[in-house]
Design an enzyme around this catalytic site. Sequence first.
Site, PDB file in Angstrom:
ATOM      1  N   ASP A  34      25.105 -34.012  -8.077  1.00  0.00           N
ATOM      2  CA  ASP A  34      24.009 -34.796  -7.512  1.00  0.00           C
ATOM      3  C   ASP A  34      23.865 -36.130  -8.238  1.00  0.00           C
ATOM      4  OD1 ASP A  34      22.077 -35.120  -5.616  1.00  0.00           O
ATOM      5  OD2 ASP A  34      20.531 -33.979  -6.656  1.00  0.00           O
TER       6      ASP A  34
ATOM      7  N   LYS B  39       9.221 -30.895 -15.533  1.00  0.00           N
ATOM      8  CA  LYS B  39       9.704 -30.684 -14.169  1.00  0.00           C
ATOM      9  C   LYS B  39       9.217 -29.320 -13.687  1.00  0.00           C
ATOM     10  CE  LYS B  39      14.135 -30.446 -11.662  1.00  0.00           C
ATOM     11  NZ  LYS B  39      15.610 -30.586 -11.835  1.00  0.00           N
TER      12      LYS B  39
ATOM     13  N   GLN C  84       8.907 -31.433  -8.858  1.00  0.00           N
ATOM     14  CA  GLN C  84       8.349 -32.744  -9.150  1.00  0.00           C
ATOM     15  C   GLN C  84       8.156 -32.867 -10.657  1.00  0.00           C
ATOM     16  OE1 GLN C  84       4.975 -32.068  -6.512  1.00  0.00           O
ATOM     17  NE2 GLN C  84       3.554 -32.207  -8.256  1.00  0.00           N
ATOM     18  N   VAL C  85       8.043 -34.110 -11.123  1.00  0.00           N
ATOM     19  CA  VAL C  85       8.024 -34.380 -12.560  1.00  0.00           C
ATOM     20  C   VAL C  85       6.677 -34.982 -12.962  1.00  0.00           C
ATOM     21  CG1 VAL C  85       9.117 -35.630 -14.458  1.00  0.00           C
ATOM     22  CG2 VAL C  85      10.515 -34.738 -12.575  1.00  0.00           C
TER      23      VAL C  85
ATOM     24  N   ALA D 124      11.036 -34.507  -6.012  1.00  0.00           N
ATOM     25  CA  ALA D 124      12.318 -34.269  -5.363  1.00  0.00           C
ATOM     26  C   ALA D 124      12.181 -33.103  -4.394  1.00  0.00           C
ATOM     27  CB  ALA D 124      13.395 -34.000  -6.412  1.00  0.00           C
ATOM     28  N   SER D 125      13.299 -32.669  -3.847  1.00  0.00           N
ATOM     29  CA  SER D 125      13.256 -31.636  -2.821  1.00  0.00           C
ATOM     30  C   SER D 125      12.799 -30.295  -3.359  1.00  0.00           C
ATOM     31  CB  SER D 125      14.643 -31.477  -2.189  1.00  0.00           C
ATOM     32  OG  SER D 125      15.616 -31.182  -3.180  1.00  0.00           O
ATOM     33  N   LEU D 126      13.147 -29.974  -4.609  1.00  0.00           N
ATOM     34  CA  LEU D 126      12.843 -28.660  -5.160  1.00  0.00           C
ATOM     35  C   LEU D 126      11.763 -28.679  -6.226  1.00  0.00           C
ATOM     36  CD1 LEU D 126      16.486 -27.242  -5.531  1.00  0.00           C
ATOM     37  CD2 LEU D 126      14.955 -27.171  -3.539  1.00  0.00           C
TER      38      LEU D 126
END
Length: 459
Positions: A349, A212, A197-198, A193-195
């Site tokens: 979100d 995360k 990653q998983v 994602a933008s901030l």
Amino acid sequence: MHSLRRLPVLLARHRLVSGFQSQQQSTLAVAAPLQKVAVGVKYLFGAGVALWASQSETVMENARLAYLIPTRLARDIATAASIVADYKVSLRSVPGDNLDAYEEQLHACHQRSADKLLNLCFDNGGIYVKLGQHIGQLDHLLPEEYVKTMKAHLLDKCPVSPWFEIRRTITEDLGAPPEQLFKQFEPTPIASASLAQVHVAYGHDGRKLAVKVQHYGLRESCAADVATIEFLVRAVKVMFPDFDYMWLVDEIKHNLPLELDFMHEISNAVRCRQNLNSPKSTVAKRVHIPEVYPNLTSHRVLTMEFIDGVQVTDKQGLQRLGVSPRNLAQLVSETFNEMIFIHGDVHCDPHAANMLVRRDPGGSSQLVLLDHGLYRQIDDDFRREYAALWQALILADKQGIKQHAESMNAGDAYPLFAAMLTMRPWDQIVEPQLEHLSVAGTKEEKKMLRGYAQIYARQ
């Protein structure tokens, strides 16, 4: 067609015909604003240098920011100049009386500009990706080329951080490398994602986990990015006075520190789980919030149980699970309505990538809510006004809509506010018919809503 329904289109055509010359002067004459941009670059660069020196305690981080700030700013200016020049050159070449050619050229400019903006989001990453995601949700305000481009590429296909940065973040925050903290840790992320990653991992007890991890250096560079974005928004306002997006900068300033603190996300997730499992909840046991493991969590690392499921928009996956899309849509609606109107929590979100569907251990279908990084808590007065507003919308009560929307600070733009909530044009919202709020989602309707937005944005 009702006269109000045609109003945005009529006004747009009027501006194209009778105001074409003035539009060229305001939209296409950009040489002077670009000179102001150049002056602003010098100012922002100096401010940025001072900013990075105060943000970091280490020489390495200072050096990193000293490189990032001017590099990102240079990309911003180059992209903005290219977009403005494209609109200037392309639209100036269209004869003033050829509206069809103007529309065709304008859409082509929109698409090229959206592609350039997308590349900028990918190149700079972090906040820029988050901003691009936000743009992808503004289909009631922005040209569809921008919305579709951002939505197609930034929802769950964000840039990936390299493994050595992920390992470094985990080691710095949790005091040991991932190979010691976990029985197994997959270096390739399953989502980005933008901030953050998983990654998939397994605990020493065999539990399957989702870890995360925040993109490295994001916390340190976010203030510089916000300053850069604020400068660009101000520059756009100088060149195009009708486009004032300072409210977006204010939102980023308030929300970003919260999203960058995973401990804040834990508190939101715990509160949401307690609320949806409480005796007064109507969705208890039908909605699941993943369990969090505090001993493997920090401000930049969040470890939670791994959920096997399919996205709520995956029709084939839902069919394999035997889940009815209609029933699922009702459950999603019930869940978020309960969160807002009963518990006073707004999940900020709730896009498709943050909702999964699975079969629970008992075999029943279950909605899973992910990403609790950004919530808004609303007080009782606001909830009552918002509930009354929706009642007025459902009953097509024009006076009630105006009264409750104005009480929520919508002011004279209450028709636009109602259109944003219902995705319907104002004249249909107030029609006293049973299905007056049904949504078809056609291009004509979205164009109409954007027309309303343009009208009220100028007031």
